[in-house]
Design a protein around this motif. Structure first.
Motif, PDB file in Angstrom:
ATOM      1  N   VAL A 162      59.016  20.376 -11.369  1.00 13.57           N
ATOM      2  CA  VAL A 162      59.502  21.569 -12.069  1.00 13.57           C
ATOM      3  C   VAL A 162      60.964  21.378 -12.473  1.00 13.57           C
ATOM      4  O   VAL A 162      61.352  21.669 -13.618  1.00 13.57           O
ATOM      5  N   GLY A 163      61.775  20.878 -11.554  1.00 16.39           N
ATOM      6  CA  GLY A 163      63.194  20.671 -11.856  1.00 16.39           C
ATOM      7  C   GLY A 163      63.420  19.682 -12.979  1.00 16.39           C
ATOM      8  O   GLY A 163      64.225  19.925 -13.882  1.00 16.39           O
ATOM      9  N   MET A 164      62.702  18.567 -12.966  1.00 14.47           N
ATOM     10  CA  MET A 164      62.877  17.572 -14.034  1.00 14.47           C
ATOM     11  C   MET A 164      62.325  18.069 -15.361  1.00 14.47           C
ATOM     12  O   MET A 164      62.869  17.750 -16.422  1.00 14.47           O
ATOM     13  N   SER A 165      61.270  18.865 -15.325  1.00 16.64           N
ATOM     14  CA  SER A 165      60.743  19.440 -16.564  1.00 16.64           C
ATOM     15  C   SER A 165      61.746  20.406 -17.176  1.00 16.64           C
ATOM     16  O   SER A 165      61.972  20.399 -18.392  1.00 16.64           O
ATOM     17  N   LEU A 166      62.351  21.243 -16.341  1.00 16.36           N
ATOM     18  CA  LEU A 166      63.389  22.158 -16.844  1.00 16.36           C
ATOM     19  C   LEU A 166      64.581  21.385 -17.401  1.00 16.36           C
ATOM     20  O   LEU A 166      65.128  21.743 -18.453  1.00 16.36           O
ATOM     21  N   LEU A 167      64.976  20.322 -16.707  1.00 16.77           N
ATOM     22  CA  LEU A 167      66.097  19.511 -17.179  1.00 16.77           C
ATOM     23  C   LEU A 167      65.766  18.841 -18.511  1.00 16.77           C
ATOM     24  O   LEU A 167      66.591  18.821 -19.429  1.00 16.77           O
ATOM     25  N   ALA A 168      64.551  18.315 -18.640  1.00 15.21           N
ATOM     26  CA  ALA A 168      64.143  17.686 -19.900  1.00 15.21           C
ATOM     27  C   ALA A 168      64.127  18.709 -21.031  1.00 15.21           C
ATOM     28  O   ALA A 168      64.574  18.410 -22.149  1.00 15.21           O
ATOM     29  N   LEU A 169      63.628  19.919 -20.772  1.00 10.37           N
ATOM     30  CA  LEU A 169      63.634  20.969 -21.797  1.00 10.37           C
ATOM     31  C   LEU A 169      65.056  21.354 -22.183  1.00 10.37           C
ATOM     32  O   LEU A 169      65.365  21.534 -23.364  1.00 10.37           O
ATOM     33  N   GLN A 170      65.926  21.497 -21.177  1.00 10.34           N
ATOM     34  CA  GLN A 170      67.322  21.842 -21.456  1.00 10.34           C
ATOM     35  C   GLN A 170      67.977  20.768 -22.313  1.00 10.34           C
ATOM     36  O   GLN A 170      68.672  21.068 -23.281  1.00 10.34           O
ATOM     37  N   LEU A 171      67.740  19.518 -21.972  1.00 11.45           N
ATOM     38  CA  LEU A 171      68.310  18.418 -22.753  1.00 11.45           C
ATOM     39  C   LEU A 171      67.736  18.385 -24.165  1.00 11.45           C
ATOM     40  O   LEU A 171      68.465  18.115 -25.130  1.00 11.45           O
ATOM     41  N   LEU A 172      66.450  18.672 -24.303  1.00 11.76           N
ATOM     42  CA  LEU A 172      65.838  18.695 -25.631  1.00 11.76           C
ATOM     43  C   LEU A 172      66.472  19.771 -26.506  1.00 11.76           C
ATOM     44  O   LEU A 172      66.804  19.517 -27.672  1.00 11.76           O
TER      45      LEU A 172
END
Length: 192
Positions: A162-172
């Motif tokens: 969940v944390g890495m998915s949120l980080l990837a979305l934020q970076l996108l």
């Protein structure tokens, strides 16, 4: 070395004005979700500190086993670390080395920053995908830790996923905003 923008006490994450209109709802949702994750991260740190404090007292005063306390604290710290990563990124608060930033022309530096955002987005998307595969394996195989308490491994893998998915979305979202800003500035330069 840069630690992100210097923010005053009232400043917080906001939606970048260069964010493409189609991604503004996602950016707003991420602001809300990231704040919720920071709240959960704070709770996890508090729980970890209480668990570790209890562990010290129970180990030395009562001579009790502390296997569960160590792993519970580690799970809380893993959760706090991964779940709060997107919030820190929304502030551009991750440490970045800016040694070449002052040597490059402004336009080239903006392009460099966009490329860095792209590489970070791709890396975190890969890390997110791999985290979800680890979560699936741990769930299907019933994997546990090797301690006598043996909690299931899907718990830290879920937090990581969940944390890495949120980080990837934020970076996108931030990458598309930076890219959009590059194109807007280049169009303004051409028309001026």
């Amino acid at each position: 070395m840069s630690h992100g923008a210097d923010l005053g006490p009232s400043a917080g994450p906001v939606v970048d004005p260069d964010t493409p209109a189609v991604l503004v709802p996602l950016a707003r949702a991420l602001l809300w979700v990231n704040r919720a994750m920071v709240f959960l991260g704070m709770l996890a740190l508090l729980v970890a500190s209480f668990v570790l404090t209890f562990s010290v007292f129970s180990r030395y005063l009562v001579k009790a086993s502390t296997d569960w306390q160590d792993e519970a604290a580690v799970f809380c710290l893993v959760g706090a670390t991964f779940l709060c990563g997107a919030f820190v990124q929304s502030l551009r608060g991750h440490v970045g080395i800016e040694a070449v930033a002052t040597l490059l022309p402004r336009a080239v530096n903006r392009l460099r920053l966009a490329l860095v955002d792209l590489m970070c987005t791709l890396f975190c998307a890969f890390f997110s995908w791999k985290s979800w595969t680890l979560l699936h394996e741990a769930w299907v195989d019933g994997q546990t830790t090797s301690s006598s308490w043996a909690p299931p491994l899907w718990i830290p893998y879920l937090l990581m996923s969940v944390g890495m998915s949120l980080l990837a979305l934020q970076l996108l979202v931030q990458f598309t905003a930076r890219l959009n800003g590059l194109f807007v500035r280049s169009r303004q330069t051409v028309t001026a």
